[in-house]
Design a protein around this motif. Structure first.
Motif, PDB file in Angstrom:
ATOM      1  N   GLU A   1      -1.217  10.398   3.089  1.00  0.00           N
ATOM      2  CA  GLU A   1      -1.293   8.941   3.187  1.00  0.00           C
ATOM      3  C   GLU A   1       0.093   8.315   3.326  1.00  0.00           C
ATOM      4  OE1 GLU A   1      -3.910   7.563   0.049  1.00  0.00           O
ATOM      5  OE2 GLU A   1      -5.636   8.232   1.223  1.00  0.00           O
TER       6      GLU A   1
ATOM      7  N   ILE B   1       0.835  -1.194   0.000  1.00  0.00           N
ATOM      8  CA  ILE B   1       0.000   0.000   0.000  1.00  0.00           C
ATOM      9  C   ILE B   1       0.878   1.255   0.000  1.00  0.00           C
ATOM     10  CG2 ILE B   1      -1.643   1.397   1.327  1.00  0.00           C
ATOM     11  CD1 ILE B   1      -2.792  -1.160   2.485  1.00  0.00           C
TER      12      ILE B   1
ATOM     13  N   ILE C   1      -3.929   4.627  -0.246  1.00  0.00           N
ATOM     14  CA  ILE C   1      -5.152   3.826  -0.264  1.00  0.00           C
ATOM     15  C   ILE C   1      -6.176   4.429  -1.231  1.00  0.00           C
ATOM     16  CG2 ILE C   1      -6.458   4.976   1.594  1.00  0.00           C
ATOM     17  CD1 ILE C   1      -5.958   1.383   1.967  1.00  0.00           C
ATOM     18  N   MET C   2      -6.134   5.737  -1.398  1.00  0.00           N
ATOM     19  CA  MET C   2      -7.118   6.419  -2.223  1.00  0.00           C
ATOM     20  C   MET C   2      -6.771   6.348  -3.715  1.00  0.00           C
ATOM     21  SD  MET C   2      -9.963   7.620  -1.787  1.00  0.00           S
ATOM     22  CE  MET C   2     -10.545   8.367  -0.268  1.00  0.00           C
TER      23      MET C   2
END
Lengths: 446, 446
Positions: free
Chosen positions: B303, B200, B203-204
């Motif tokens: 993020e 990851i 995430i968006m």
């Protein structure tokens, strides 16, 4: 050696292990004894190996004092949908029976780096989805559910079988067990903690949850997980005098029964007695049944289609029917409905932030009542209605224990602050937790 | 046995292996020879073990015909940030050197269930983040980059060293290598394919990407990954006569140089020659530099703080400085800015869907030009400016190869449809791909 070392909170453990007053091995032995004594009543563990844990304890004891981390010797129960390199991760699914993937989830890696001891794997509902309960039982009344899906994580911390634990929340899987087991449960802001190595159910909802028996312990964890607000809150306790709380019943309030109704009234009264201002807050209609009430399930239905496709492709027959129905989209939710839900919920996030920012914190029910009785064969883990909205709104939320249900079992109320105000939430929780803990009427008999 | 079996597309492989005209072993041997011949020029692989691959081939050959899956014998290159149970996953990071986590990512599990052969791990930039290039080189000119971060996946399919491959896209990591290597590259709708088992970053944004040398192959993959639109498109080819294309230069158009400018003009001309209607589309200001241009990096910065905390906690010294700066938030992006970015971008998703739905598809540049020359020590993988917006808008997007840059290297243009119109996008891509492929001026010399 005190015989009740298992009662220590994480903050107490670290104070003793980093100053040389306690070995991790002695602490762990106390927890092991506790489990031996209580496991038949609570059944919190999906995997627990005393020898492995003792070995880890001795390794931690061999670390020189100056190199000991901020969680040195804290024993962590890990929900069994989260990878641990030295223990199986079975998801309560026959597909993954005895499956050991030798890798740590990101959150586990961070905890180990800080000196925590990964203690065991806790019972979860299948892939943290279904409401079909686990073997675990409520430590305060073994005829009742400890909640779910983080059943074992809630029960183990509630029963003093480990120091802290990790859960996850897609609907109400962190807050509900917090309420039912009489412990603190924090669902931080969405994605504030990396979810790598956790089973994915809903990418838009899934959040790692943290269980402790004190707010101080959550503060330690917040520091280790780098949960940082833009403005660091004052280190002094929040004065409740003049603090302003917005009590949000939400559209599902009719589901609240006696225990939650009483906690609601008492929670208000206790805050007012401290000089706090208490208001009821009515949310805009979009947060209600015709908005959030249909959008949340549309997101879950849509995301469930891809979430379990890999298990479906290989082992459909071994999946719970709920999961099969997700992949097959048996509810017929369209992509258009899923997208409408994404987009409309996205509009509500700044709105709830704005509402919450007018208050010291919002207050909302954690559960409909104390834990329900376990009934075979479903072993239903309880109603998540009060949690769903906050999960998909991405706000941090914490269960504050202290209230007593009609059958003497614990239940809590939740506090909410805007997204990425996790530290602020903990500061509020500390002051409120003290007042509700002392005046809420519930005292653990354990 | 044909000596150039390595040229087969997935659709061709499956037709032959499921009808008994070709063994997977023979096919694999051809690919292995291709790699032996070409690896010194292309260097696509982070891990490749011919013995392991031959063993897998023989296992597939032993499956009775009636049990062969829809991808029987298709050889898949897997970007080395995606878990494969039988090969190391090293993330191009010294932290994970030789690390083998014996588990398949969800996407890999699905491919194996369908009969695909996991062929090797392809070069990636460190954790699919940095623009610092990999060892891989462009198969059409080894002095040039194959793009990144999915460098090896693009190069391996472009060079006929495997049938298809998997990449990921956070910025432009799937589309850019697609353009530079002259192949089809599909970034499906965000989260339409489960990302479990992928590293990851954001995430968006993070989305699994698919590389092939034909649209038919992408259709097969779309079926296996259950990419389903609400309305299944007609199975017949899309007539271009009367089809309407919205050409979207976007606010970063000034970065387009000769190759892309020429492709833009030629792409239009070729569609018009088929009777299609072509319009230039000006997006609202929020999609420009003062909106999307600041929001996209704010999301990534925010993020990135949690994405790499676990590696930072354990092995900070072994991380690329860009990743360290993410965790330490050295750009000083506030949580408020990150949340503003989330919320404002969320508003743009239904707007772009609505704009795209007025056209058969939108057309937009894939890259600023053909692949740039590799320059040591950075080995820069190229400019992602044209890709960022579409990634975080969650729309499906596909690179269509066919155009020729000023130095004779390939480049493509991208097609976009609204979210969850992935099948529709493939139907358009098939017709457009034929026209641009035949008239775009680039023919692979490989």
């Amino acid at each position: 050696m005190k015989t009740d070392l298992y009662r220590l909170t994480a903050s107490e453990v670290v104070a003793l292990t980093t100053s040389g007053q306690l070995t991790v091995e002695d602490y762990v032995k106390s927890l092991i004894s506790r489990i031996e004594e209580r496991d038949s009543a609570v059944k919190a563990w999906a995997f627990f190996d005393p020898e492995l844990v003792l070995k880890s304890a001795r390794e931690l004891d061999a670390i020189p004092f100056e190199k000991r981390g901020p969680l040195h010797g804290v024993c962590v129960g890990v929900k069994d949908v989260i990878y641990t390199k030295d223990m199986p991760t079975q998801h309560n699914s026959p597909i993954y029976k005895d499956s050991l993937v030798p890798v740590d989830a990101a959150c586990v890696k961070i905890l180990r780096s800080a000196g925590a001891l990964i203690f065991g794997k806790t019972q979860t509902t299948e892939f943290a989805t279904c409401q079909k309960g686990t073997a675990a039982q409520n430590p305060h009344d073994s005829k009742r559910t400890p909640g779910g899906s983080s059943s074992g994580s809630g029960a183990a911390v509630g029963d003093l079988q480990c120091t802290i634990s990790l859960g996850t929340q897609t609907g109400g899987s962190t807050i509900r067990p917090g309420s039912f087991n009489g412990i603190f449960a924090l669902k931080p802001t969405w994605n504030a903690i990396n979810r790598e190595g956790l089973k994915i159910y809903s990418i838009m909802c899934d959040t790692l949850g943290l269980y402790t028996r004190s707010v101080e312990d959550l503060e330690m964890l917040a520091s280790v997980f780098a949960l940082e607000d833009d403005v660091t809150p004052e280190p002094t306790p929040l004065p409740l005098k003049g603090a302003k709380f917005g009590f949000v019943k939400t559209a599902v309030w009719p589901k609240a029964t006696q225990g939650t109704q009483d906690a609601w009234a008492l929670g208000k009264k206790l805050l007012e007695a401290e000089g706090a201002i208490v208001e009821e807050v009515e949310l805009p209609a979009e947060f209600g049944v015709d908005g959030m009430g249909k959008w949340y399930p549309a997101v879950l239905a849509g995301e469930g289609r891809s979430a379990f496709l890999s298990e479906y492709a290989g082992s459909k027959d071994l999946l719970d029917p709920l999961i099969v129905s997700h992949v097959e989209n048996s509810t017929g939710v369209t992509r258009a409905q899923q997208l409408e839900a994404y987009d409309e919920i996205a509009k509500l996030r700044p709105i709830i932030d704005s509402i919450a920012s007018k208050y010291t914190a919002l207050v909302t029910p954690s559960t409909t009542d104390e834990a329900p009785l376990l009934e075979e064969p479903l072993r239903f883990t309880g109603d998540a209605s009060f949690n769903l909205m906050w999960t998909i709104l991405h706000t941090p939320i914490i269960n504050i224990p202290g209230f007593k249900g009609p059958n003497g079992c614990p239940l809590g109320l939740s506090l909410v602050t805007p997204r990425y105000h996790d530290q602020e939430l903990l500061r509020v929780a500390k002051s409120v937790g003290k007042v509700w803990g002392e005046g809420g009427g519930w005292v653990s008999a354990l």
